[in-house]
Design a protein around this motif. Structure first.
Motif, PDB file in Angstrom:
ATOM      1  N   UNK A   2       1.255   0.112  11.477  1.00 41.06           N
ATOM      2  CA  UNK A   2       1.677  -0.806  12.520  1.00 41.06           C
ATOM      3  C   UNK A   2       1.501  -2.261  12.109  1.00 41.06           C
ATOM      4  N   UNK A   3       0.628  -2.529  11.135  1.00 40.19           N
ATOM      5  CA  UNK A   3       0.377  -3.898  10.696  1.00 40.19           C
ATOM      6  C   UNK A   3       1.567  -4.513   9.978  1.00 40.19           C
ATOM      7  N   UNK A   7      10.781  -3.287  11.264  1.00 35.77           N
ATOM      8  CA  UNK A   7      11.967  -3.441  12.096  1.00 35.77           C
ATOM      9  C   UNK A   7      13.026  -2.497  11.549  1.00 35.77           C
ATOM     10  N   UNK A   8      14.063  -2.284  12.297  1.00 36.02           N
ATOM     11  CA  UNK A   8      15.125  -1.398  11.841  1.00 36.02           C
ATOM     12  C   UNK A   8      15.770  -1.892  10.544  1.00 36.02           C
ATOM     13  N   UNK A   9      16.112  -3.191  10.407  1.00 32.09           N
ATOM     14  CA  UNK A   9      16.685  -3.629   9.131  1.00 32.09           C
ATOM     15  C   UNK A   9      15.731  -3.455   7.949  1.00 32.09           C
ATOM     16  N   UNK A  10      14.430  -3.662   8.168  1.00 31.01           N
ATOM     17  CA  UNK A  10      13.466  -3.490   7.084  1.00 31.01           C
ATOM     18  C   UNK A  10      13.384  -2.026   6.663  1.00 31.01           C
ATOM     19  N   UNK A  11      13.293  -1.138   7.623  1.00 24.77           N
ATOM     20  CA  UNK A  11      13.245   0.286   7.321  1.00 24.77           C
ATOM     21  C   UNK A  11      14.535   0.742   6.640  1.00 24.77           C
ATOM     22  N   UNK A  12      15.662   0.258   7.102  1.00 28.44           N
ATOM     23  CA  UNK A  12      16.948   0.603   6.510  1.00 28.44           C
ATOM     24  C   UNK A  12      17.038   0.123   5.065  1.00 28.44           C
TER      25      UNK A  12
END
Length: 90
Positions: A2-3, A7-12
């Motif tokens: 969690x630290x 975000x969705x773009x980062x994970x993508x």
């Protein structure tokens, strides 16, 4: 984790990089290649050209962000053109 503030773009981004690495590993196993000489006059393989592309794309995006602003989709187009050039001529 969690630290990290995922975000969705980062994970993508990380999922796409992982998929590219898996794809290049499979290509290297199925279709081994010999290094080739390009315009840089150094021997490069697919993996070398991928690394050059990723590194150059990072610099393109940073320069785009600093010079143009947050309109990153157009920087992606520049990065794709750059990638085609690297894989074709380097």
């Amino acid at each position: 984790m969690a630290w990290m503030a995922w975000t969705t773009p980062t994970a993508l981004f990380f999922v796409i990089i992982a998929c590219i690495l898996v794809t290049f590993t499979i290509l290297a196993i199925k279709f081994p290649e010999t290094p080739r000489l390009g315009v840089l006059r150094i021997e490069t393989t697919r993996g070398d050209r991928l690394f050059i592309t990723l590194l150059g794309s990072a610099f393109i995006n940073l320069a785009w962000l600093g010079l143009v602003g947050a309109s990153q989709p157009f920087a992606l187009i520049v990065c794709l053109i750059y990638a085609v050039g690297v894989f074709r001529w380097v």
